[in-house]
Design a protein around this motif. Structure first.
Motif, PDB file in Angstrom:
ATOM      1  N   UNK A 192       0.846  -1.205   0.151  1.00  0.00           N
ATOM      2  CA  UNK A 192       0.279   0.030  -0.102  1.00  0.00           C
ATOM      3  C   UNK A 192       0.698   1.294  -0.044  1.00  0.00           C
ATOM      4  N   UNK A 193       0.483   2.123  -0.704  1.00  0.00           N
ATOM      5  CA  UNK A 193       1.274   3.637  -0.844  1.00  0.00           C
ATOM      6  C   UNK A 193       1.636   3.943   0.617  1.00  0.00           C
ATOM      7  N   UNK A 194       0.367   3.846   1.301  1.00  0.00           N
ATOM      8  CA  UNK A 194       0.607   4.309   2.915  1.00  0.00           C
ATOM      9  C   UNK A 194       1.604   3.600   3.758  1.00  0.00           C
ATOM     10  N   UNK A 195       1.899   2.436   3.329  1.00  0.00           N
ATOM     11  CA  UNK A 195       2.922   1.546   4.164  1.00  0.00           C
ATOM     12  C   UNK A 195       4.301   2.007   3.935  1.00  0.00           C
ATOM     13  N   UNK A 196       5.119   1.558   5.200  1.00  0.00           N
ATOM     14  CA  UNK A 196       6.658   1.785   5.190  1.00  0.00           C
ATOM     15  C   UNK A 196       7.273   1.455   4.127  1.00  0.00           C
ATOM     16  N   UNK A 197       8.430   1.875   3.716  1.00  0.00           N
ATOM     17  CA  UNK A 197       9.322   1.249   2.616  1.00  0.00           C
ATOM     18  C   UNK A 197       9.966  -0.051   3.220  1.00  0.00           C
ATOM     19  N   UNK A 198      10.236  -1.049   2.451  1.00  0.00           N
ATOM     20  CA  UNK A 198      10.879  -2.209   2.767  1.00  0.00           C
ATOM     21  C   UNK A 198      12.163  -2.368   2.198  1.00  0.00           C
ATOM     22  N   UNK A 199      12.814  -3.511   2.554  1.00  0.00           N
ATOM     23  CA  UNK A 199      14.157  -3.746   1.726  1.00  0.00           C
ATOM     24  C   UNK A 199      13.651  -4.487   0.561  1.00  0.00           C
ATOM     25  N   UNK A 200      13.043  -3.822  -0.372  1.00  0.00           N
ATOM     26  CA  UNK A 200      12.854  -4.626  -1.552  1.00  0.00           C
ATOM     27  C   UNK A 200      13.941  -4.305  -2.790  1.00  0.00           C
ATOM     28  N   UNK A 201      14.486  -5.623  -3.285  1.00  0.00           N
ATOM     29  CA  UNK A 201      15.152  -5.560  -4.618  1.00  0.00           C
ATOM     30  C   UNK A 201      14.754  -6.082  -5.819  1.00  0.00           C
ATOM     31  N   UNK A 202      14.068  -7.055  -5.678  1.00  0.00           N
ATOM     32  CA  UNK A 202      13.665  -7.934  -6.974  1.00  0.00           C
ATOM     33  C   UNK A 202      12.086  -8.411  -6.861  1.00  0.00           C
ATOM     34  N   UNK A 255      14.176  -3.881 -11.463  1.00  0.00           N
ATOM     35  CA  UNK A 255      14.385  -5.111 -10.674  1.00  0.00           C
ATOM     36  C   UNK A 255      15.465  -5.783 -11.170  1.00  0.00           C
ATOM     37  N   UNK A 256      15.884  -5.584 -12.671  1.00  0.00           N
ATOM     38  CA  UNK A 256      17.147  -6.324 -12.942  1.00  0.00           C
ATOM     39  C   UNK A 256      18.106  -5.779 -12.288  1.00  0.00           C
ATOM     40  N   UNK A 257      18.322  -4.422 -12.023  1.00  0.00           N
ATOM     41  CA  UNK A 257      19.345  -3.883 -11.167  1.00  0.00           C
ATOM     42  C   UNK A 257      19.219  -3.918  -9.744  1.00  0.00           C
ATOM     43  N   UNK A 258      18.252  -4.635  -9.327  1.00  0.00           N
ATOM     44  CA  UNK A 258      17.906  -4.844  -7.721  1.00  0.00           C
ATOM     45  C   UNK A 258      17.655  -3.117  -7.440  1.00  0.00           C
ATOM     46  N   UNK A 259      16.862  -2.587  -8.105  1.00  0.00           N
ATOM     47  CA  UNK A 259      16.782  -1.121  -7.778  1.00  0.00           C
ATOM     48  C   UNK A 259      15.292  -0.732  -7.966  1.00  0.00           C
ATOM     49  N   UNK A 260      14.189  -1.228  -7.289  1.00  0.00           N
ATOM     50  CA  UNK A 260      12.835  -0.907  -7.896  1.00  0.00           C
ATOM     51  C   UNK A 260      12.590   0.600  -8.312  1.00  0.00           C
ATOM     52  N   UNK A 261      11.955   0.701  -9.422  1.00  0.00           N
ATOM     53  CA  UNK A 261      11.697   2.081  -9.913  1.00  0.00           C
ATOM     54  C   UNK A 261      10.470   2.494  -9.345  1.00  0.00           C
ATOM     55  N   UNK A 262       9.374   1.566  -8.733  1.00  0.00           N
ATOM     56  CA  UNK A 262       8.010   2.138  -8.632  1.00  0.00           C
ATOM     57  C   UNK A 262       7.929   2.177  -6.945  1.00  0.00           C
ATOM     58  N   UNK A 263       7.309   3.193  -6.411  1.00  0.00           N
ATOM     59  CA  UNK A 263       7.114   3.440  -5.180  1.00  0.00           C
ATOM     60  C   UNK A 263       6.358   2.062  -4.324  1.00  0.00           C
ATOM     61  N   UNK A 264       5.243   1.715  -5.076  1.00  0.00           N
ATOM     62  CA  UNK A 264       4.273   0.536  -4.331  1.00  0.00           C
ATOM     63  C   UNK A 264       5.249  -0.455  -4.309  1.00  0.00           C
ATOM     64  N   UNK A 265       6.167  -0.783  -5.317  1.00  0.00           N
ATOM     65  CA  UNK A 265       6.926  -2.081  -5.133  1.00  0.00           C
ATOM     66  C   UNK A 265       7.847  -2.218  -3.903  1.00  0.00           C
ATOM     67  N   UNK A 266       8.286  -0.920  -3.525  1.00  0.00           N
ATOM     68  CA  UNK A 266       9.230  -0.856  -2.254  1.00  0.00           C
ATOM     69  C   UNK A 266       8.631  -0.799  -1.116  1.00  0.00           C
ATOM     70  N   UNK A 267       7.242  -0.958  -1.003  1.00  0.00           N
ATOM     71  CA  UNK A 267       6.349  -1.123  -0.004  1.00  0.00           C
ATOM     72  C   UNK A 267       5.734  -2.560   0.207  1.00  0.00           C
ATOM     73  N   UNK A 268       6.282  -3.531  -0.829  1.00  0.00           N
ATOM     74  CA  UNK A 268       5.542  -4.958  -0.589  1.00  0.00           C
ATOM     75  C   UNK A 268       6.356  -5.678  -0.091  1.00  0.00           C
ATOM     76  N   UNK A 269       5.624  -6.472   0.847  1.00  0.00           N
ATOM     77  CA  UNK A 269       6.441  -7.454   1.874  1.00  0.00           C
ATOM     78  C   UNK A 269       6.502  -8.809   0.936  1.00  0.00           C
ATOM     79  N   UNK A 270       5.720  -9.135  -0.139  1.00  0.00           N
ATOM     80  CA  UNK A 270       6.017 -10.293  -0.758  1.00  0.00           C
ATOM     81  C   UNK A 270       7.258 -10.133  -1.585  1.00  0.00           C
ATOM     82  N   UNK A 271       7.412  -8.922  -2.312  1.00  0.00           N
ATOM     83  CA  UNK A 271       8.664  -8.905  -3.006  1.00  0.00           C
ATOM     84  C   UNK A 271       9.868  -8.775  -2.034  1.00  0.00           C
TER      85      UNK A 271
END
Length: 276
Positions: A192-202, A255-271
């Motif tokens: 969710x866009x209101x959730x904190x950022x996580x350690x998402x790479x891919x 994602x190929x560079x392990x640097x997500x481009x989208x803010x939602x992706x940075x807040x995804x626990x699954x990723x």
């Protein structure tokens, strides 16, 4: 080719589960013409069609037609359901030409004051036993660890009564019989866009899967419930045009560079599980 295309045939549900993201989008169902359009454009691009993102697919009056259409375009079908409408949908499901998998969210019962639990589980077991014998994989889910799981013991006791006691443990839970499984997992948290950022790479978004919301919006995965990462619209564009858009290419490259481009992706626990 994508392994999975998630197609939301409706965002309307007959329950209100606390583990579901819900949506602020306008309630909607795909028309037959719209679903045909999606299948034509996905043909040759996806192996499986998952009738899932939000909404209860068994509420859709055109479900039988949609299952036949997907099969006619060479795709195997997978459905995720809360299970409350299985009894009345039994004939549609048993006669579906390429129904590969049915996933039933048993954990929906407890969070909805579902009434007669035995009747609910009787219907689930009856339909799933027939589908499993017909070659469809049936996964009964208790994805509520750390959440509302007070009734899990009672549910499992009824499953033992209905489906026998010789269960084989596996990585995700238990094999209950041929093509029949019980899956256990923690309560799911949607990004969710209101959730904190996580350690998402891919992530596998736009690699092994793609999502299409019921208004035609194309998203990179099954977890973008609000269309925050709108890549295009399948009703107005070809899939190749959408996948070659700057936003889609930037997401894939990120994602190929392990640097997500989208803010939602940075807040995804699954990723986050793909991080190293």
């Amino acid at each position: 080719m994508f392994k999975k295309a998630y197609v939301e045939i409706t965002n309307i549900c007959n329950l209100s589960c606390d583990f579901c993201h819900g949506t602020r989008r306008t309630p909607r169902r795909l028309t037959a013409a719209e679903f045909d359009c999606i299948m034509r454009k996905l043909k040759g691009h996806a192996e499986y069609v998952y009738f899932h993102i939000l909404g209860e697919p068994l509420t859709h009056p055109e479900l039988s037609r949609f299952l036949s259409c997907a099969a006619g375009n060479g795709m195997k079908c997978c459905i995720t359901t809360n299970g409350t409408l299985l009894a009345e949908s039994e004939s549609v499901l048993l006669n579906a030409p390429r129904l590969h998998r049915l996933s039933v969210s048993l954990h929906s019962f407890e969070v909805n004051d579902g009434g007669d639990m035995k009747k609910y589980l009787d219907d689930v077991c009856s339909v799933c036993t027939k589908l499993a014998a017909n070659g469809t994989i049936c996964a009964l889910r208790l994805w509520n660890g750390g959440g509302a799981d007070r009734l899990n013991g009672d549910i499992i006791a009824v499953l033992h009564e209905k489906l026998g006691c010789e269960w084989q443990s596996n990585r995700d839970g238990f094999k209950l019989g041929n093509n029949l499984y019980l899956e256990n997992a923690a309560k799911f948290e949607w990004p969710d866009m209101g959730a904190p950022k996580r350690n998402v790479q891919f992530c596998q978004g736009l690699r092994d899967q793609i999502g299409i919301l019921c208004d035609g919006t194309v998203v990179p995965c099954c977890l973008d419930a609000e269309g925050s990462i709108a890549l295009g619209n399948i009703f107005r564009q070809s899939l190749d045009e959408i996948l070659n858009s700057e936003r889609a290419k930037a997401l894939y490259r990120g994602f190929s560079n392990r640097a997500p481009a989208e803010e939602l992706c940075l807040r995804c626990g699954y990723a986050e599980r793909f991080s190293i």
